[in-house]
Design an enzyme around this catalytic site. Structure first.
Site, PDB file in Angstrom:
ATOM      1  N   LEU A 110       0.872  -1.161   0.000  1.00 30.13           N
ATOM      2  CA  LEU A 110       0.000   0.000   0.000  1.00 30.13           C
ATOM      3  C   LEU A 110       0.912   1.214   0.000  1.00 30.13           C
ATOM      4  O   LEU A 110       1.958   1.206   0.659  1.00 30.13           O
ATOM      5  CB  LEU A 110      -0.899   0.021   1.245  1.00 30.13           C
ATOM      6  CG  LEU A 110      -1.919  -1.113   1.372  1.00 30.13           C
ATOM      7  CD1 LEU A 110      -2.585  -1.075   2.737  1.00 30.13           C
ATOM      8  CD2 LEU A 110      -2.947  -1.025   0.266  1.00 30.13           C
ATOM      9  N   ASP A 111       0.551   2.253  -0.729  1.00 29.96           N
ATOM     10  CA  ASP A 111       1.359   3.467  -0.765  1.00 29.96           C
ATOM     11  C   ASP A 111       1.545   4.018   0.645  1.00 29.96           C
ATOM     12  O   ASP A 111       0.729   3.779   1.541  1.00 29.96           O
ATOM     13  CB  ASP A 111       0.710   4.529  -1.652  1.00 29.96           C
ATOM     14  CG  ASP A 111       0.744   4.145  -3.129  1.00 29.96           C
ATOM     15  OD1 ASP A 111       1.579   3.306  -3.495  1.00 29.96           O
ATOM     16  OD2 ASP A 111      -0.073   4.690  -3.888  1.00 29.96           O
ATOM     17  N   LYS A 112       2.597   4.796   0.826  1.00 30.06           N
ATOM     18  CA  LYS A 112       2.929   5.348   2.134  1.00 30.06           C
ATOM     19  C   LYS A 112       1.757   6.086   2.772  1.00 30.06           C
ATOM     20  O   LYS A 112       1.483   5.924   3.963  1.00 30.06           O
ATOM     21  CB  LYS A 112       4.137   6.286   2.018  1.00 30.06           C
ATOM     22  CG  LYS A 112       4.557   6.913   3.323  1.00 30.06           C
ATOM     23  CD  LYS A 112       5.761   7.818   3.125  1.00 30.06           C
ATOM     24  CE  LYS A 112       6.085   8.577   4.387  1.00 30.06           C
ATOM     25  NZ  LYS A 112       7.232   9.480   4.214  1.00 30.06           N
TER      26      LYS A 112
END
Length: 164
Positions: A110-112
């Site tokens: 998952l993106d930051k």
């Protein structure tokens, strides 16, 4: 073969893989009489055991053998889906130290700045089954959008060309 389909393993390997110490440290523990298998004091750290069937105790604590671990984690924003990072906290920083010895890794990412459910495991076969495009495992994403989403935005998004 054990009930789990694995052959026996060296006791020191089983215990070191589970974080009970290095093989050298375990050899000392054996010399001090600190390890038992099926209530018998161990004399040889290299003896073969069936970690699923044998009762193994270290300093009086019975071990529960696990080859694989599976952790569900709610990843908050600001944490990276990685096992190590020089700048930011990682998902491994969020789990209890007792699980780190199993060397888990995130299945997918998952993106930051994204939050959501993330699976951590050390089971490479399962990870491949879930992530391989050939397996067609469906994934669901939910997004909160500020503003209005046009029909053109939807078409571009589905085509993988949405630039925001």
């Amino acid at each position: 073969m054990s009930a789990k389909g694995k052959s026996t393993q060296r006791l020191d390997k089983v215990l070191s893989n589970m974080g009970y110490g290095s093989r050298a440290e375990l050899k000392k523990t054996v010399k001090q009489g600190g390890i038992t298998v099926n209530a018998a004091v161990v004399k040889d750290p290299g003896m073969h055991v069936d970690p699923y069937r044998d009762v193994i105790e270290v300093e009086g604590e019975q071990i529960i053998y696990r080859e694989f671990i599976y952790l569900m984690l709610h990843k908050p924003p600001g944490v990276v889906s990685a096992t190590e990072d020089n700048r930011d906290r990682t998902v491994l920083d969020l789990i209890d130290e007792s699980y780190r010895v199993y060397e888990p890794f995130p299945v997918g990412r998952l993106d930051k700045d994204t939050e959501g459910l993330l699976l951590l495991t050390n089971d490479g076969k399962l990870s491949h089954e879930l992530l391989s495009p050939k397996k067609h495992v469906p994934k669901t994403y939910e997004a909160d959008v500020a503003g209005r989403v046009s029909e053109e935005d939807v078409i571009l998004f589905f085509a993988g060309r949405y630039a925001g």
